[in-house]
Structures are given as structure tokens and as C-alpha cells.
Write a protein that holds these residues in place. Sequence first.
Motif, PDB file in Angstrom:
ATOM      1  N   VAL A   1       0.860  -1.189   0.000  1.00 30.58           N
ATOM      2  CA  VAL A   1       0.000   0.000   0.000  1.00 30.58           C
ATOM      3  C   VAL A   1       0.894   1.235   0.000  1.00 30.58           C
ATOM      4  O   VAL A   1       1.965   1.248   0.602  1.00 30.58           O
ATOM      5  CB  VAL A   1      -0.950   0.023   1.218  1.00 30.58           C
ATOM      6  N   GLU A   2       0.431   2.275  -0.696  1.00 35.86           N
ATOM      7  CA  GLU A   2       1.178   3.533  -0.784  1.00 35.86           C
ATOM      8  C   GLU A   2       0.294   4.663  -0.279  1.00 35.86           C
ATOM      9  O   GLU A   2      -0.896   4.746  -0.608  1.00 35.86           O
ATOM     10  CB  GLU A   2       1.605   3.784  -2.232  1.00 35.86           C
ATOM     11  N   HIS A   3       0.907   5.487   0.568  1.00 31.87           N
ATOM     12  CA  HIS A   3       0.171   6.631   1.106  1.00 31.87           C
ATOM     13  C   HIS A   3       1.141   7.786   1.285  1.00 31.87           C
ATOM     14  O   HIS A   3       2.165   7.640   1.957  1.00 31.87           O
ATOM     15  CB  HIS A   3      -0.476   6.278   2.444  1.00 31.87           C
ATOM     16  N   ALA A   4       0.842   8.907   0.663  1.00 33.85           N
ATOM     17  CA  ALA A   4       1.662  10.120   0.791  1.00 33.85           C
ATOM     18  C   ALA A   4       3.136   9.849   0.481  1.00 33.85           C
ATOM     19  O   ALA A   4       4.031  10.318   1.191  1.00 33.85           O
ATOM     20  CB  ALA A   4       1.503  10.707   2.195  1.00 33.85           C
ATOM     21  N   GLY A   5       3.380   9.048  -0.543  1.00 33.80           N
ATOM     22  CA  GLY A   5       4.749   8.760  -0.954  1.00 33.80           C
ATOM     23  C   GLY A   5       5.452   7.707  -0.123  1.00 33.80           C
ATOM     24  O   GLY A   5       6.629   7.415  -0.350  1.00 33.80           O
ATOM     25  N   LYS A   6       4.770   7.129   0.843  1.00 34.75           N
ATOM     26  CA  LYS A   6       5.351   6.093   1.700  1.00 34.75           C
ATOM     27  C   LYS A   6       4.707   4.751   1.378  1.00 34.75           C
ATOM     28  O   LYS A   6       3.509   4.678   1.118  1.00 34.75           O
ATOM     29  CB  LYS A   6       5.137   6.453   3.169  1.00 34.75           C
ATOM     30  N   ARG A   7       5.527   3.685   1.417  1.00 33.82           N
ATOM     31  CA  ARG A   7       5.033   2.355   1.098  1.00 33.82           C
ATOM     32  C   ARG A   7       5.152   1.429   2.307  1.00 33.82           C
ATOM     33  O   ARG A   7       6.118   1.518   3.070  1.00 33.82           O
ATOM     34  CB  ARG A   7       5.827   1.747  -0.064  1.00 33.82           C
ATOM     35  N   MET A   8       4.182   0.543   2.436  1.00 32.92           N
ATOM     36  CA  MET A   8       4.227  -0.491   3.473  1.00 32.92           C
ATOM     37  C   MET A   8       3.730  -1.793   2.867  1.00 32.92           C
ATOM     38  O   MET A   8       2.862  -1.786   1.991  1.00 32.92           O
ATOM     39  CB  MET A   8       3.356  -0.111   4.667  1.00 32.92           C
ATOM     40  N   GLN A   9       4.270  -2.904   3.356  1.00 33.92           N
ATOM     41  CA  GLN A   9       3.860  -4.214   2.875  1.00 33.92           C
ATOM     42  C   GLN A   9       3.104  -4.973   3.956  1.00 33.92           C
ATOM     43  O   GLN A   9       3.493  -4.956   5.128  1.00 33.92           O
ATOM     44  CB  GLN A   9       5.071  -5.020   2.430  1.00 33.92           C
TER      45      GLN A   9
ATOM     46  N   LEU B   1      11.206  10.621  18.157  1.00 31.64           N
ATOM     47  CA  LEU B   1      11.524  11.482  17.021  1.00 31.64           C
ATOM     48  C   LEU B   1      10.345  12.350  16.622  1.00 31.64           C
ATOM     49  O   LEU B   1      10.468  13.233  15.792  1.00 31.64           O
ATOM     50  CB  LEU B   1      11.958  10.633  15.821  1.00 31.64           C
ATOM     51  N   GLN B   2       9.178  12.071  17.210  1.00 28.82           N
ATOM     52  CA  GLN B   2       7.976  12.812  16.866  1.00 28.82           C
ATOM     53  C   GLN B   2       7.421  13.475  18.124  1.00 28.82           C
ATOM     54  O   GLN B   2       6.487  12.974  18.746  1.00 28.82           O
ATOM     55  CB  GLN B   2       6.921  11.864  16.267  1.00 28.82           C
TER      56      GLN B   2
ATOM     57  N   ALA C   1      -8.278   9.068  12.792  1.00 32.30           N
ATOM     58  CA  ALA C   1      -7.608   8.329  11.726  1.00 32.30           C
ATOM     59  C   ALA C   1      -6.359   9.076  11.270  1.00 32.30           C
ATOM     60  O   ALA C   1      -6.165  10.248  11.572  1.00 32.30           O
ATOM     61  CB  ALA C   1      -8.568   8.142  10.556  1.00 32.30           C
ATOM     62  N   GLY C   2      -5.520   8.406  10.486  1.00 31.51           N
ATOM     63  CA  GLY C   2      -4.336   9.034   9.915  1.00 31.51           C
ATOM     64  C   GLY C   2      -3.178   9.156  10.874  1.00 31.51           C
ATOM     65  O   GLY C   2      -2.285   9.985  10.689  1.00 31.51           O
ATOM     66  N   SER C   3      -3.112   8.297  11.891  1.00 36.35           N
ATOM     67  CA  SER C   3      -2.059   8.385  12.903  1.00 36.35           C
ATOM     68  C   SER C   3      -0.663   8.250  12.308  1.00 36.35           C
ATOM     69  O   SER C   3       0.272   8.916  12.741  1.00 36.35           O
ATOM     70  CB  SER C   3      -2.253   7.293  13.960  1.00 36.35           C
ATOM     71  N   LEU C   4      -0.499   7.407  11.283  1.00 35.23           N
ATOM     72  CA  LEU C   4       0.825   7.138  10.741  1.00 35.23           C
ATOM     73  C   LEU C   4       1.390   8.304   9.938  1.00 35.23           C
ATOM     74  O   LEU C   4       2.582   8.311   9.621  1.00 35.23           O
ATOM     75  CB  LEU C   4       0.779   5.876   9.867  1.00 35.23           C
ATOM     76  N   ASP C   5       0.560   9.276   9.597  1.00 37.84           N
ATOM     77  CA  ASP C   5       1.044  10.446   8.850  1.00 37.84           C
ATOM     78  C   ASP C   5       2.137  11.178   9.595  1.00 37.84           C
ATOM     79  O   ASP C   5       2.953  11.877   8.990  1.00 37.84           O
ATOM     80  CB  ASP C   5      -0.112  11.420   8.588  1.00 37.84           C
ATOM     81  N   HIS C   6       2.152  11.059  10.912  1.00 32.37           N
ATOM     82  CA  HIS C   6       3.033  11.868  11.739  1.00 32.37           C
ATOM     83  C   HIS C   6       4.333  11.159  12.105  1.00 32.37           C
ATOM     84  O   HIS C   6       5.091  11.648  12.932  1.00 32.37           O
ATOM     85  CB  HIS C   6       2.293  12.324  12.996  1.00 32.37           C
TER      86      HIS C   6
ATOM     87  N   ASN D   1      11.876   6.056   9.423  1.00 33.60           N
ATOM     88  CA  ASN D   1      12.416   5.060  10.357  1.00 33.60           C
ATOM     89  C   ASN D   1      11.331   4.522  11.287  1.00 33.60           C
ATOM     90  O   ASN D   1      11.261   3.316  11.555  1.00 33.60           O
ATOM     91  CB  ASN D   1      13.542   5.681  11.185  1.00 33.60           C
ATOM     92  N   ALA D   2      10.486   5.426  11.789  1.00 37.28           N
ATOM     93  CA  ALA D   2       9.407   5.000  12.678  1.00 37.28           C
ATOM     94  C   ALA D   2       8.403   4.136  11.930  1.00 37.28           C
ATOM     95  O   ALA D   2       7.864   3.161  12.475  1.00 37.28           O
ATOM     96  CB  ALA D   2       8.723   6.217  13.296  1.00 37.28           C
ATOM     97  N   LEU D   3       8.134   4.474  10.670  1.00 36.73           N
ATOM     98  CA  LEU D   3       7.216   3.656   9.875  1.00 36.73           C
ATOM     99  C   LEU D   3       7.782   2.263   9.643  1.00 36.73           C
ATOM    100  O   LEU D   3       7.043   1.269   9.688  1.00 36.73           O
ATOM    101  CB  LEU D   3       6.945   4.336   8.536  1.00 36.73           C
ATOM    102  N   ASN D   4       9.097   2.189   9.376  1.00 31.50           N
ATOM    103  CA  ASN D   4       9.714   0.871   9.202  1.00 31.50           C
ATOM    104  C   ASN D   4       9.593   0.042  10.474  1.00 31.50           C
ATOM    105  O   ASN D   4       9.348  -1.168  10.421  1.00 31.50           O
ATOM    106  CB  ASN D   4      11.190   1.042   8.815  1.00 31.50           C
ATOM    107  N   GLU D   5       9.775   0.683  11.604  1.00 34.33           N
ATOM    108  CA  GLU D   5       9.641  -0.025  12.881  1.00 34.33           C
ATOM    109  C   GLU D   5       8.197  -0.487  13.089  1.00 34.33           C
ATOM    110  O   GLU D   5       7.951  -1.602  13.551  1.00 34.33           O
ATOM    111  CB  GLU D   5      10.065   0.886  14.033  1.00 34.33           C
ATOM    112  N   PHE D   6       7.248   0.382  12.716  1.00 36.23           N
ATOM    113  CA  PHE D   6       5.830   0.005  12.825  1.00 36.23           C
ATOM    114  C   PHE D   6       5.544  -1.227  11.965  1.00 36.23           C
ATOM    115  O   PHE D   6       4.857  -2.161  12.392  1.00 36.23           O
ATOM    116  CB  PHE D   6       4.950   1.172  12.379  1.00 36.23           C
TER     117      PHE D   6
END
Length: 223
Positions: A105-113, A187-188, A203-208, A212-217
Motif C-alpha cells: 500500500v502507498e500513502h503520501a509517498g510512503k510504502r508499506m507491505q 523522534l515525533q 484516523a491518519g495516525s501514521l502520517d506523523h 524510520n518510525a514507519l519501518n519499525e511500525f
Amino acid sequence: MVALFVILFVVLLLAVDLIIQARSKRYPLMSAVPAGTKAASHRETLRIPKGVFFHPGHTWARLQDGDSLSVGIDDFIQKALGSIGSITLPAVGQFVRQGDPVITVEHAGKRMQLVAPVTGRITSVNRDVLENPHLISENPYTDGWLFMVDATEMAASLQTMHVAEQAISWIKEEVKRFREFLAGSTLQPAVGEAMLDGGVPVAGSLDHLDENALNEFEERFLR
């Protein structure tokens, strides 16, 4: 006396809110945005339909005819993302194993699997979702399904998943774990401050979170 009436009124409102939540079978998702923002003004809830099996990596599977199962991503993830810009799915005919990262999935230029919840061969994909990923936000368990799987090792796959009351208990623990994860995102600063203040469910918690934090998530919640 006035103060006593105010306290009783507040207690009554809280009790009504708890009753409504219990009847709707929906559960709050903790916010990652500072109180006072537009998003923070909306209370979010999580849908947990009956008959759906939840993988620990936040994908789901529902029994259809025979050995066929429909597959999707759960309400927890789609709400944490807020919206999905695009989605990539495995091809029809591809064999996937439970736990394989096959959904992007892609959101705001960020990808997650996200992982396949069951083992089997892909028999069809939801092309409506590929053209309009917003269907996942509207309802990830109906029009937002992703693909169909002709399952093998079905008993073993379903044994590792959560369903019914067990799914409700699991998602409550995931919300708690997510809250702790956000609070620890040093970091946030805005996220941590919001959580310490008792931030509101939105909603939209991951936007912030940064990359690196997204990779950890992704490692801690989507595997």
C-alpha cells in the motif's frame, strides 16, 4: 450543589458513551495527532465483523464456497493510514504462503507491505479496489476486499488467526500496543505530547511518523 450536578451529568454522558460503544461492537483507535487539529475532532472506531479471521499482521480472511477465501486488510490499518493512494496485489495464479509480504500500500509517498493471511493460490483480484483504493476506507470487509484464494493447509492457516471474541480481545491489545508505540516515538515530539495529554482517537495516525518510525511500525505490527 451545582458542582455535584455537573459531576453527575458528566458521569451520565460517559456511561451513555460506553453503552453505545459496547452495542456497536466498535473500539477506539488512539490518535497520533495533537488535540485541536481538524482530525482530532472526530472519534474513530474499529469494525470487527463476525465470521472474519484476523491475521496478527492485520490482514483478514473470510470463508466463501468450498476452500475459497476472500482476503483484505483490516480496519485498524486502514484507519491508521487515513487513506490509501494506491495498492499492489499479487497476480492471479500466483501461489502465496501465509506470512509472505504480498500486499503493498502507498500513502503520501510512503510504502508499506502487508502479509498474506493464508496459504493458497490467487484465483481473482478486486480490480475495483485497484482503480479506487478508497473502497478500502469505506468498508475493508465488503467492497474493499482484495483477492480470492483457493486455500491449501486451511486448518493450519486458520489456527493461527483470531476470530469472534478472541479477535475483539486481540484488537484491544493491539490498540494498547499502538498507543504505547506512538508514545515512545521520541523522534515525533508532537505525537508523544498528544499521547501524554490523553490524545483523542482519530484516523491518519501514521502520517506523523518519519520513515524510520514507519519501518519499525511495519516490523512490529504487520508481520
